[in-house]
Design a protein around this motif. Structure first.
Motif, PDB file in Angstrom:
ATOM      1  N   VAL A  21      -5.195   9.727   2.906  1.00 39.13           N
ATOM      2  CA  VAL A  21      -5.901   9.436   4.148  1.00 39.13           C
ATOM      3  C   VAL A  21      -5.017   8.480   4.945  1.00 39.13           C
ATOM      4  O   VAL A  21      -4.598   7.443   4.413  1.00 39.13           O
ATOM      5  CB  VAL A  21      -7.268   8.761   3.875  1.00 39.13           C
ATOM      6  N   PRO A  22      -4.703   8.791   6.211  1.00 39.97           N
ATOM      7  CA  PRO A  22      -3.891   7.855   6.990  1.00 39.97           C
ATOM      8  C   PRO A  22      -4.624   6.525   7.151  1.00 39.97           C
ATOM      9  O   PRO A  22      -5.806   6.494   7.471  1.00 39.97           O
ATOM     10  CB  PRO A  22      -3.739   8.553   8.346  1.00 39.97           C
ATOM     11  N   PHE A  23      -3.922   5.432   6.896  1.00 36.28           N
ATOM     12  CA  PHE A  23      -4.565   4.115   6.921  1.00 36.28           C
ATOM     13  C   PHE A  23      -3.944   3.188   7.950  1.00 36.28           C
ATOM     14  O   PHE A  23      -4.086   1.970   7.865  1.00 36.28           O
ATOM     15  CB  PHE A  23      -4.522   3.474   5.529  1.00 36.28           C
ATOM     16  N   THR A  24      -3.286   3.743   8.935  1.00 41.08           N
ATOM     17  CA  THR A  24      -2.604   2.917   9.939  1.00 41.08           C
ATOM     18  C   THR A  24      -3.462   2.643  11.163  1.00 41.08           C
ATOM     19  O   THR A  24      -3.031   1.937  12.065  1.00 41.08           O
ATOM     20  CB  THR A  24      -1.295   3.596  10.378  1.00 41.08           C
TER      21      THR A  24
ATOM     22  N   PRO B 152     -10.203  10.362   9.903  1.00 40.24           N
ATOM     23  CA  PRO B 152     -10.989  11.466   9.354  1.00 40.24           C
ATOM     24  C   PRO B 152     -10.402  11.888   8.012  1.00 40.24           C
ATOM     25  O   PRO B 152      -9.216  11.678   7.743  1.00 40.24           O
ATOM     26  CB  PRO B 152     -10.804  12.572  10.394  1.00 40.24           C
ATOM     27  N   TYR B 153     -11.230  12.474   7.166  1.00 40.86           N
ATOM     28  CA  TYR B 153     -10.743  13.010   5.906  1.00 40.86           C
ATOM     29  C   TYR B 153     -11.545  14.262   5.574  1.00 40.86           C
ATOM     30  O   TYR B 153     -12.651  14.464   6.067  1.00 40.86           O
ATOM     31  CB  TYR B 153     -10.865  11.984   4.766  1.00 40.86           C
ATOM     32  N   SER B 154     -10.990  15.098   4.748  1.00 35.74           N
ATOM     33  CA  SER B 154     -11.720  16.220   4.180  1.00 35.74           C
ATOM     34  C   SER B 154     -11.163  16.465   2.782  1.00 35.74           C
ATOM     35  O   SER B 154      -9.971  16.263   2.532  1.00 35.74           O
ATOM     36  CB  SER B 154     -11.606  17.474   5.044  1.00 35.74           C
TER      37      SER B 154
ATOM     38  N   THR C 208       0.848  -1.193   0.000  1.00 36.75           N
ATOM     39  CA  THR C 208       0.000   0.000   0.000  1.00 36.75           C
ATOM     40  C   THR C 208       0.881   1.240   0.000  1.00 36.75           C
ATOM     41  O   THR C 208       1.680   1.444   0.908  1.00 36.75           O
ATOM     42  CB  THR C 208      -0.922   0.022   1.236  1.00 36.75           C
ATOM     43  N   GLU C 209       0.707   2.062  -1.028  1.00 39.96           N
ATOM     44  CA  GLU C 209       1.421   3.337  -1.078  1.00 39.96           C
ATOM     45  C   GLU C 209       0.549   4.476  -0.570  1.00 39.96           C
ATOM     46  O   GLU C 209       1.041   5.406   0.060  1.00 39.96           O
ATOM     47  CB  GLU C 209       1.872   3.645  -2.502  1.00 39.96           C
TER      48      GLU C 209
END
Length: 166
Positions: free
Chosen positions: A75-78, A83-85, A45-46
């Motif tokens: 979007v942080p995926f850890t 949250p995202y915007s 995953t990049e």
């Protein structure tokens, strides 16, 4: 009395104190919400990003050229939720989705589909089997556009649009 004035001064100086930071920044025109992650992110995953389309793409060319924003943020995926915007122009968006990207250079051409997978999309609140449309107003953001990314069922663009490049 001195203690009361001191307490008022401290509370006033804090501005919002310990209130949580809003997901939608003040002044944002676009959408925001949370992405819940299921499963473990693949080792290759990049990036995971949010994309929006005013009209549902019909071809791979539409998929690349009509994406908003053209160059999306990450979007942080850890963690299990993030949250995202996304800043977007006002209007209706027929498809809002999370895109998983494996390592490789993006060229802003249909060949990019070899690096990208549909990881999840916003679903209609009245029928979760259908994608949901989001209407971004002229001077504000739409809150609570939440969806799920399932790392165990990443889907190629060909599951959604007619592509000749894989």
């Amino acid at each position: 009395m001195r203690t009361v004035f001191l307490l008022i001064a401290v509370v006033t100086a804090c501005g919002g104190g310990l209130e949580p930071e809003p997901i939608c920044a003040r002044g944002l025109v676009g959408l925001c919400g949370t992405v819940r992650f299921r499963g473990s992110a693949p080792a290759n995953t990049e990036n995971v990003f949010i994309a929006a389309y005013a009209a549902f793409p019909q071809t791979c060319t539409d998929l690349i050229n009509n994406r908003r924003p053209i160059i999306p943020g990450s979007v942080p995926f850890t963690d299990s939720i993030a949250p995202y915007s996304v800043a977007l122009s006002p209007g209706a968006y027929e498809w809002v989705l999370a895109v998983w990207k494996k390592p490789g250079p993006l060229t802003l051409s249909p060949a990019d589909t070899q690096y990208l997978r549909v990881a999840g999309y916003y679903r209609s609140p009245t029928d979760s089997t259908q994608r949901g449309t989001v209407i971004v107003p002229a001077n504000s953001a739409v809150n609570d556009i939440d969806f799920v990314v399932n790392f165990y069922s990443l889907r190629p663009a060909t599951d959604f649009v007619n592509c000749t490049v894989q």
